[in-house]
Design an enzyme around this catalytic site. Structure first.
Site, PDB file in Angstrom:
ATOM      1  N   ASP A1029      -9.891  16.479 -12.331  1.00 34.55           N
ATOM      2  CA  ASP A1029      -9.607  15.231 -11.613  1.00 34.55           C
ATOM      3  C   ASP A1029      -8.331  14.596 -12.139  1.00 34.55           C
ATOM      4  O   ASP A1029      -8.084  14.571 -13.350  1.00 34.55           O
ATOM      5  CB  ASP A1029     -10.784  14.260 -11.806  1.00 34.55           C
ATOM      6  CG  ASP A1029     -10.853  13.221 -10.708  1.00 34.55           C
ATOM      7  OD1 ASP A1029      -9.889  13.125  -9.929  1.00 34.55           O
ATOM      8  OD2 ASP A1029     -11.865  12.509 -10.618  1.00 34.55           O
ATOM      9  N   LYS A1098     -11.818  -1.822 -13.468  1.00 36.90           N
ATOM     10  CA  LYS A1098     -11.470  -0.468 -13.030  1.00 36.90           C
ATOM     11  C   LYS A1098     -11.184  -0.386 -11.535  1.00 36.90           C
ATOM     12  O   LYS A1098     -10.157   0.150 -11.114  1.00 36.90           O
ATOM     13  CB  LYS A1098     -12.589   0.506 -13.397  1.00 36.90           C
ATOM     14  CG  LYS A1098     -12.301   1.935 -12.910  1.00 36.90           C
ATOM     15  CD  LYS A1098     -13.421   2.906 -13.244  1.00 36.90           C
ATOM     16  CE  LYS A1098     -13.098   4.289 -12.676  1.00 36.90           C
ATOM     17  NZ  LYS A1098     -14.166   5.271 -12.975  1.00 36.90           N
ATOM     18  N   ASP A1257      -7.734  14.081  -4.707  1.00 30.18           N
ATOM     19  CA  ASP A1257      -7.037  14.349  -5.973  1.00 30.18           C
ATOM     20  C   ASP A1257      -7.966  14.966  -7.009  1.00 30.18           C
ATOM     21  O   ASP A1257      -7.716  14.880  -8.214  1.00 30.18           O
ATOM     22  CB  ASP A1257      -6.420  13.062  -6.527  1.00 30.18           C
ATOM     23  CG  ASP A1257      -7.459  11.981  -6.789  1.00 30.18           C
ATOM     24  OD1 ASP A1257      -8.603  12.151  -6.334  1.00 30.18           O
ATOM     25  OD2 ASP A1257      -7.120  10.968  -7.434  1.00 30.18           O
TER      26      ASP A1257
END
Length: 1342
Positions: A1029, A1098, A1257
C-alpha cells in the site's frame, strides 16, 4: 403583391398543364413497358424524383397518369401546344421567383428563406395542393414535341427572352459590385446570413408585409443583401452531384442530356435569339464563381475573428445533441421492430417542417437508407439523398456505404451508376478503403458493398486495417518497441478448456439473467416458509398473466391512438422484445424491491436499462456476429492457453490482427446506439405505471378474518429527500411480510452482475471490450453525460490505457472455500456486526407504536416517540440494506465456489480503474477481499513466507511505525496465536478478530499455517495475494511534483530506516500548536489536552489532498471526537472548529510545495471556468479528461404517473460550475496521476510475467513476486515524475484556453484572460528533492 398573385396563378396553370402533359407519355409507353415501369421512367426523365419516400408506384400512377388516353390527332396537337406552354410557364415561374426579390425590395418588403413545402403552402393554402415533385427545367429554346418546334414565337416566348436579358444585366451589375467591394477591403460575413448553407435549387423567398422604410444596407447587412441577390439571380440551380452520383434514375441530372425531339432553329438576327443561344450552364458557372469568391472572403474574415477570441466550449453549439440521439434511437427501434412505415412517417414529419428539420443529422437519414439498401431499392435511396440535400446536409461515409450495398443487391447493376458513386465519394474526400475500414457493418452489408465495388474494380481488395499506432508517450515507448525480454504470462488452461468456457459465458449473456441458490437456502425449511413460497409462486403466475394482458392492451392503444407522427413515444421500445420478456423484467424488479420502497427515478432507470441490455444483445444476434465472435475468440485463446506457442503480442494487438484477417461479415463493435437517459427513464416509468395499476393481491391472503378485496401490491407515494419531494414506489406490507417469511431459496441477477467464466474480451477500441455481448462503456459517467465519450472517440492514442485494463481483467480468481463456509455459518446464525456480517431483520429494534391522539401523552412525549419511530425505521432500513448486500455477495461467491472466473474492468472519467461486476469484486469490503485468491498458484520461494507474515501484521494495524524486520519478528513471536486462529477460528483464542481487517487476517493465518506445515515452505504453492500500500499516495504525488524535501520525507519518498507516518507527524504538530494556545489561556485548547491522536486527524489529512474543505474536515473530526467516550460532548462543536484550523495550518507548514501547487491548480481552474470553459487535461499516458461540472438545470419528464424533475449538472450547454470546477481540479488531477502510475506498473508487471491487480493505490501480487513488483512500482513512479508534468499541463491549458489575443483590452473578459495567461506561465517552482532516491525507499509502498 401583384407579382405574388401572378405567381400563384401561374402555379395553378402549371399544375393543370402537367396533368395533361403526362397523358402523352403514357400513350407513348403503353406498348413498350408495363404501367409501373412507365411511371418510373417518366419520373426519372421529367421530375428527378423529388418526391416523398413513402409514395409507392401505385400512388404515383393514380396521381400522375390519367386513364383517359387521347386517340385523335387534334388532341395530340393540343397537348403538344400545352406542353410548350408548360415549359415556358415553368421557366417564367423561376424567373418571377428571382425577380420578386428586386421588385418587392422597391416596395419596401422583407424576405425570409422558406422550405419548398412552406412556399407551396403560401400559393395553394391547401394540403392537397402541395406538389410531390419538381419538374426539370429545359434549356432555352428546347421543347418537348416535334410539332411545337415549328410554331412561331408567341407573346410568352418573347416575354421570356426579355426576362433572360434582364437577368444577365443583373448578373453583370452584381459582378461590378463585388469587384468594387474587393477594392474597398475584405468582405465581412453577416452573423445571421445563411447563404453558405442554403439549399441548392430552393432560392425562393417568403414575403413579409411589414411596412418599414428600407435603409440602404451598410457593412455586414449590405454584404448579406449582395449574397441574397446572387441567389436570386439564379433561375435554376441543379441538385448537387452527390445526389446524382447515388440516386441514379431517381435524381435530377446535373447537365440535362440532349432530348430526342428536334430543337427549334436559332434566330441569329435578334437580341432575343442571342440571349436564347447562351447556355444556362455558362450563366450558372459565372454566378457560382462570384458566390465562391464571396464565401471565400467570408471564411477569411471568420477565421481572422476566431483567432481574436478564446475558443468556444466544445458542445455548446450543439443545442440538439440529446434530441439527435433520441431520434436516432427511436428510428433504430422502429426498424428493429419491423415498423418501417412508422420510421418513414416520422422522418418525413421531421423533415417537412424547417423548425423540426434541425433536429436531424446525416446519420439519422442513413438509418432509412440502410433499410432501403436491404430491399435493393436504389430509387428510394436516391430520394433520401435528395432529402439530405434539402436539409442542407452532406452525405457521409454511411450514406455512400448504404448506396453501395444497395447496388450490390441490385441484379445487373450498371457500372456507370457505381462509378458515379465512387467518383462523388472521392470528390467528398472519402475513399473506398474508408468504406471498409471505418464503417460498422451488420449481416452481409460489407459483402454487398464489396460486390458493388467489384463491378467497376474487379481486382479490388480492401486494405487490411493498419496495425495499432505506436504510442507517443515516452513513458511506454520502450515497452512497445523492445520486447526481447518480455515474458507474457499464460493461464493454467488448455485451449479447449478456454473455448468451452467461452460457450458457457456466451449462453449466460444471451439469457441476460442468472438464477442462483441463496445462501439462506441452507437453513431448514419450516412449514410457514414452504407455505409462503407456495403463495408467492401462485401470485407471480397470476401477476404474469395480468401484466401480459395489460401490456398487450396498452400497446394496442398506443398503436391506434398515436396520430401525431412527429412526436417521439415509447411504442417502438415496447416492441423490441417479446411481451413475456417485459413481464419477466417487471416481476424481477418486484422481487428485488426493498421493504422501504425505491425511488421512482431509480426503479424506472433500472427497468429501462434491462430492456436496453436485452435489446442490444438481440441486435448483435440479429446482425449475425456471434459466429464471427466465436471464431475470433477461439483463435485468440492461443495467446492465453498453456498448451500453445508463445506470442510476443499483447491481447489487444492479437485481437485486432485476428479481426483484420476475418474482415468478411458483420463488424464486432459499435453495432448498438446507447439510449439517451431520458429515453431509458421514460420507458421505465411506463413499465412502472403498468405494475402499479395492475399488480394486485387479496387483502385476506395472510389473515382470512379480513374482508376480501383486491388491493395493489405497489403504491405510488411521495417522500422528502434533502428538502425535495421525490416520487416513491413502496411495496404493500403484506408483500413485504411474505418475502421476509418465505426466505426464498433462489435469487435472480442480471448476467453482468456475475463474474465472467472466460477471460474478458480485450479492450481494442473505445467501443469494444469486457463482456462478450453485454454492452459496457469504457468510461463510467453520470447518467446522460456524453462529453467523456466524445473526447475518447476523438483520441487515437489510448493503447497503454486499454492494455492496462486488459491486463487487470486477465487475472483469474477463485474462491477461498474454507473461509466462505465460516462466513456463511455466521451469516445464517444471526450475523456479527463486529465482524462486518450484518444480522437479519429479526434482530432489528422494534418500531414503537403509539396513538398520537392519545390525550395521556404530553406534547414533549409525543415528539420523543416520533423521533424514536424515525430512528427505528431508519435502523431497520439500514439493516435490511446491509443484509441484502451481504446476501448477494455471499450467494454469488457460493455459486462460484468451484469455478475460476475473471473480472472485466473499465474506468471512471479520471482514469481510476474498477471491476465491472458491481456486487462481488476485490474492491469490496474486508469480507469480499478475504474470499478472493488468485486462481494461479506460485511457490513461495525464499522470501515468500516472510512476506506473508509481514502482510499479516499490516492487516492487524499494529506496528505501523516498525520496520519490516521489526514486523517480521513480531509475527514470529505470535505464531501460536496465528496457528490457533487458523485451526479453530470460532472457538479458539480468536486473536484474528481484533485485527483492523479481521477476515483477511484470518485468511492469511490459514495460508501461513498451511505453508509452515508443508515439507518445504519455499516450494509451497500459494494462491494468496500480498498487498503493498502507498503511504498517503496523494501527498506522495504532490511531494514529487514539487520536489519538496520535507514533504517527500514525511510520505516515505526518502529512504529511511523506519517508516515515516505523516498522520502521526501532523498530530504531533497539532499538539504543539495546542500546547502553545493552552499556555496562552485558550479554553478549548485546554479541554483538548490528551485527546489529540493519530486517529483524530488521519481522515482529514488523507482527504485534504483530495480537495476536502474546512467544513468537510470539521465534520470528520467531529465524528472522531464523538467516538471518544471520555471527551465532553458539549465541547465537540468548538473543538472540531479549532482542530480543523490547526490541521490545515500544520499541513501548510509541513508541505509548502504541496500548497503552492494546489493553489495554482485551483486558481487556474477558477479562471478557466469563469471564462466559460470546463477544465480539460490529458494524462501522461494520453487519456483525455474533462470535468463534467456545470450549472444545474431542471428538466421535467412528464409521465402518466408524475412529473419527474431531473437536476442535470453535466449539460455542456450550461455554463461551468466555477466552485465545483476549481475545488475538484486538484484532487482529480492527482487521481489521474495515481491511475497513470498504476497503469504503468500493471503494464511492466505483465511484461515481466507477474500476476498483478490493484485497488487504486494498493497493489496485489503473489508472495513470490512482491520484490519484483516493488522494483517496478518505484521505477515507474520515478519515470512518471521525471516528465515535466506541470509544465506540460501549463502548455496544454495555455494552448487550449489562451490560443489568441483579445482585441478589447479594457473589457472584464480581457482582464481575466490576461490573468489566466500570466498564471499559467508561472508554473510553481520545484525544490531540491532527488527523485532517484525513491528507488531505494523501502517504505514508499509497503
Amino acid at each position: 403583391m401583384r407579382l405574388l398573385h401572378v405567381n400563384m396563378s401561374l402555379l395553378r396553370v402549371c399544375a393543370f398543364a402537367k396533368c395533361v402533359n403526362r397523358r402523352v407519355l403514357f400513350e407513348k409507353c403503353t406498348f413498350r413497358s408495363s404501367f409501373a415501369e412507365c411511371c418510373l421512367q417518366y419520373a426519372s426523365r421529367r421530375t428527378g424524383g423529388v418526391r416523398q419516400i413513402s409514395e409507392t408506384a401505385s400512388r404515383l400512377q393514380k396521381r400522375n397518369v390519367s386513364f383517359i388516353i387521347p386517340n385523335t390527332e387534334d388532341g395530340k396537337k393540343r397537348v403538344m401546344v400545352q406542353s410548350q406552354l408548360l415549359d415556358v410557364l415553368e421557366s417564367r415561374i423561376h424567373q418571377l421567383q428571382s425577380d420578386v426579390v428586386l421588385d418587392v425590395r422597391r416596395a419596401k418588403g422583407q424576405f425570409v428563406q422558406t422550405s419548398p413545402s412552406e412556399r407551396w403552402a403560401i400559393s395553394a393554402k391547401s394540403p392537397k395542393s402541395i406538389p410531390r415533385e419538381k419538374a426539370d427545367i429545359p434549356k432555352s429554346g428546347q421543347t418537348v414535341s416535334k410539332g411545337a418546334s415549328k410554331s412561331k414565337p408567341s407573346r410568352w416566348m418573347q416575354k421570356l427572352s426579355e426576362e433572360k436579358q434582364n437577368k444577365l444585366r443583373r448578373q453583370q451589375h452584381l459582378q461590378q459590385k463585388i469587384e468594387k467591394d474587393a477594392k474597398e477591403g475584405p468582405l465581412e460575413k453577416s452573423k445571421g446570413s445563411k447563404s453558405s448553407s442554403m439549399l441548392p435549387g430552393t432560392p425562393h423567398k417568403k414575403i413579409s408585409t411589414a411596412g418599414k422604410k428600407t435603409v440602404p444596407p451598410k457593412g455586414k447587412a449590405r454584404r448579406q443583401t449582395l449574397t441574397d441577390e446572387i441567389h436570386a439571380s439564379v433561375s435554376s440551380v441543379p441538385i448537387s452531384s452527390a445526389v446524382l452520383a447515388v440516386a441514379g434514375t431517381a435524381a435530377v441530372p446535373l447537365k440535362a442530356s440532349k432530348p430526342k425531339q428536334k430543337q427549334p432553329k436559332p434566330r441569329p438576327h435578334t437580341e432575343e435569339a442571342a440571349a436564347d443561344a447562351q447556355s444556362p450552364a455558362q450563366e450558372l458557372a459565372e454566378v457560382e464563381a462570384l458566390e465562391k469568391r464571396l464565401n471565400e472572403r467570408g471564411r477569411q474574415w471568420a477565421s481572422s475573428v476566431d483567432q481574436e477570441r478564446p475558443p468556444l466550449e466544445e458542445g455548446n453549439g450543439n443545442d440538439t445533441g440529446d434530441l439527435h440521439l433520441s431520434i436516432h434511437a427511436y428510428l433504430e427501434a422502429c426498424v428493429f421492430a419491423g415498423a418501417v412505415d412508422r420510421a418513414h412517417r416520422f422522418l418525413l414529419s421531421q423533415h417537412r417542417v424547417r423548425s423540426r428539420r434541425k433536429r436531424l443529422n446525416t446519420d439519422i437519414y442513413n438509418i432509412l437508407m440502410r433499410v432501403w439498401a436491404k430491399k435493393g431499392s436504389l430509387n428510394q435511396i436516391g430520394r433520401v439523398f435528395i432529402l439530405l440535400e434539402e436539409a442542407g446536409l452532406k452525405p457521409n461515409l454511411g450514406s455512400y456505404t448504404a448506396a453501395l450495398e444497395c447496388m450490390g443487391r441490385t441484379p445487373n447493376c450498371f457500372s456507370k451508376i457505381v462509378s458515379r458513386c465512387l467518383n462523388q465519394m472521392e470528390k467528398d474526400g472519402l475513399s473506398v478503403d474508408d468504406v471498409f475500414s471505418q464503417n460498422v457493418f451488420q449481416k452481409d452489408e460489407r459483402d454487398m458493398a464489396l460486390k458493388a465495388v467489384h463491378i467497376v474494380q474487379p481486382d479490388y481488395q480492401p486494405r487490411q486495417a493498419e496495425a495499432l499506432s505506436q504510442c507517443s508517450s515516452p513513458l511506454v515507448h520502450n515497452f512497445y518497441t523492445q520486447r526481447s525480454e518480455h515474458h507474457f504470462p499464460k493461464l493454467d488452461f488448455t485451449q479447449d478448456e478456454l473455448q468451452r468456457r467461452f460457450e458457457r459465458q456466451l449462453a449466460i449473456e444471451q439469457a441476460c439473467t442468472v438464477t442462483i441458490d441463496s445462501v439462506e437456502a441452507a437453513k431448514p425449511v419450516t412449514e410457514n416458509m414452504a407455505k409462503m413460497r407456495e403463495l408467492l409462486a401462485d401470485q407471480r403466475a397470476q401477476w404474469h398473466k395480468t401484466l401480459l394482458q395489460a401490456l398487450r392492451e396498452s400497446k394496442m392503444i398506443l398503436a391506434n391512438t398515436n396520430t401525431k407522427d412527429y412526436r417521439l413515444n415509447v411504442y417502438p421500445y415496447l416492441c423490441l422484445l417479446k411481451d413475456a420478456e417485459y413481464v419477466d423484467i417487471m416481476i424481477q424488479s418486484v422481487a428485488n424491491m426493498p421493504p422501504s420502497g425505491e425511488s421512482l427515478k431509480i426503479l424506472a432507470r433500472d427497468l429501462g436499462n434491462r430492456v436496453y441490455t436485452k435489446y442490444a444483445i438481440r441486435l448483435k444476434h440479429q446482425s449475425k456476429m456471434l459466429e464471427k465472435l466465436g471464431s475470433i475468440y477461439n483463435t485468440y485463446t492461443r495467446l492465453l492457453a498453456k498448451d500453445t506457442e508463445e506470442y510476443d503480442l499483447l491481447p489487444s494487438e492479437l485481437w485486432c490482427k485476428l479481426e483484420a484477417e476475418q474482415q468478411s461479415g458483420p463488424s464486432l463493435q459499435g453495432a448498438e446506439t446507447h439510449w439517451p437517459y431520458m429515453v431509458t427513464l421514460e420507458l421505465g416509468t411506463y413499465l412502472v405505471d403498468l405494475m402499479v395499476k395492475n399488480l394486485k393481491i387479496n387483502s385476506d391472503i395472510l389473515n382470512p378474518a379480513c374482508d376480501r378485496k383486491r388491493i395493489p401490491i405497489l403504491y405510488h407515494m411521495y417522500t422528502f429527500r434533502s428538502m425535495r419531494q421525490v416520487g416513491f414506489i413502496k411495496p404493500h406490507p403484506i408483500l413485504t411480510q411474505m418475502h421476509q417469511e418465505a426466505m426464498e431459496a433462489r435469487l435472480t441477477f442480471d448476467s453482468y452482475v456475475m463474474p465472467m467464466l472466460c477471460p474478458p474480451m480485450p479492450w481494442s477500441s473505445v467501443r469494444f471490450g469486457a463482456y462478450l455481448l453485454t454492452p459496457t462503456k469504457l468510461m463510467r459517467s453520470v447518467d446522460g453525460a456524453t462529453q467523456h465519450d466524445e473526447l475518447l472517440e476523438k483520441c487515437s492514442d489510448l493503447r497503454p490505457v486499454l492494455d492496462s485494463l486488459n491486463q487487470l481483467g486477465n487475472c483469474a480468481w477463485k474462491i477461498n472455500k474454507c473461509l466462505l463456509n465460516i462466513i456463511i455459518s455466521i451469516f445464517n446464525d444471526r450475523g456479527n456486526e463486529k465482524l462486518d456480517v450484518p444480522p437479519p431483520l429479526s434482530e432489528a429494534p422494534r418500531i414503537p407504536h403509539f396513538n398520537p391522539h392519545d390525550p395521556t401523552y404530553t406534547s414533549a412525549e409525543k415528539a420523543h416517540m416520533k423521533r424514536e419511530v424515525v430512528i427505528a425505521k431508519k435502523k431497520c432500513g439500514e439493516m435490511h440494506s446491509l443484509r441484502m448486500d451481504a446476501l448477494y455477495k455471499l450467494s454469488i461467491a457460493n455459486h462460484m465456489r468451484d469455478e475460476i472466473f475473471w473480472f472485466p474492468h473499465n474506468m471512471d472519467f479520471r482514469g481510476r480503474t474498477y471491476p465491472c461486476p458491481p456486487y462481488f469484486n476485490h474492491l469490496g469490503s474486508d469480507v469480499t477481499r478475504a474470499l478472493l485468491v488468485f486462481a494461479e498458484g506460485k511457490p513461495l520461494g525464499a522470501r515468500g513466507l516472510d512476506w506473508l507474515k509481514i502482510h499479516l501484521v499490516n492487516l492487524t494495524g499494529l506496528k505501523k511505525r516498525s520496520s519490516l524486520q521489526g514486523r517480521l519478528e513480531y509475527a514470529n513471536t505470535i505464531m501460536e496465536d496465528i496457528l490457533d486462529s487458523a485451526d479453530d477460528p470460532l472457538n479458539g483464542k480468536k486473536w484474528w478478530m481484533n485485527a483492523d481487517e479481521p477476515w483477511q487476517a484470518l485468511a492469511c493465518c490459514m495460508e501461513i499455517a498451511d505453508a509452515v506445515r508443508s515439507p518445504n515452505p519455499a516450494l509451497f504453492i500459494s494462491h494468496f495475494p500480498v498487498h503493498q500500500d502507498g503511504s498517503c499516495n496523494g501527498l506522495q504525488h504532490y511531494a514529487a511534483l514539487g520536489r519538496d524535501v520535507i514533504g517527500a520525507t514525511s510520505v516515505n519518498l526518502m529512504p529511511c530506516e523506519v517508516p515515516q507516518d505523516v498522520y502521526s507527524g501532523v498530530a504531533q504538530q497539532v499538539e504543539e500548536f495546542r500546547v502553545r494556545d493552552a499556555s496562552g489561556g485558550l479554553k478549548i485548547a485546554q479541554v483538548l489536552e490528551g485527546f489529540i491522536s493519530r486517529k483524530v486527524v488521519k481522515q482529514t489529512v488523507m482527504t485534504v489532498v483530495y480537495g476536502v474543505t474546512r467544513y468537510g474536515g470539521r465534520l470528520q473530526i467531529e465524528k472522531r471526537l464523538k467516538e471518544i467516550d471520555e471527551f465532553p460532548k458539549e465541547h465537540v462543536w468548538d473543538a472540531s472548529h479549532y482542530l480543523v484550523r490547526l490541521v490545515f495550518s500544520s499541513l501548510k507548514e509541513m508541505f509548502t510545495g504541496t500548497r503552492e501547487i494546489q493553489d495554482w491548480l485551483t486558481e487556474s481552474a477558477r479562471l478557466i471556468s469563469k471564462s466559460g470553459h470546463t477544465v480539460e487535461w490529458v494524462t501522461p499516458l494520453g487519456l483525455p479528461i474533462i470535468q463534467p461540472y456545470h450549472r444545474t438545470r431542471n428538466k421535467v419528464l412528464k409521465s402518466t404517473m408524475q412529473h419527474i424533475n431531473l437536476q442535470i449538472s453535466h449539460d455542456t450547454k450550461e455554463r461551468p460550475d466555477t466552485v465545483k470546477q476549481k475545488n475538484a481540479f486538484p484532487p482529480n488531477f492527482i487521481h489521474s496521476l495515481d491511475s497513470t502510475h498504476m497503469m504503468l506498473t500493471a503494464l511492466h508487471c505483465y511484461s515481466a510475467g507477474l500476476t498483478f491487480v490493484s485497488v487504486h493505490d494498493c497493489f496485489w501480487t503473489h508472495a513470490l513476486t512482491v520484490d519484483t513488483m516493488n522494483k517496478v512500482c518505484r521505477e515507474q513512479f520515478v519515470g512518471l515524475h521525471s516528465q515535466p508534468i506541470l509544465q506540460e499541463l501549463s502548455n496544454f491549458l495555455e494552448q487550449k484556453y489562451c490560443s489568441g489575443p483579445l482585441s478589447e483590452a479594457k473589457s472584464k473578459k480581457y482582464q481575466e484572460y490576461r490573468r489566466l495567461m500570466q498564471l499559467l506561465t508561472k508554473v510553481p517552482q520545484t525544490g531540491d528533492f532527488d527523485l532517484q532516491q525513491v528507488k531505494d525507499s523501502t517504505y514508499f509502498f509497503s
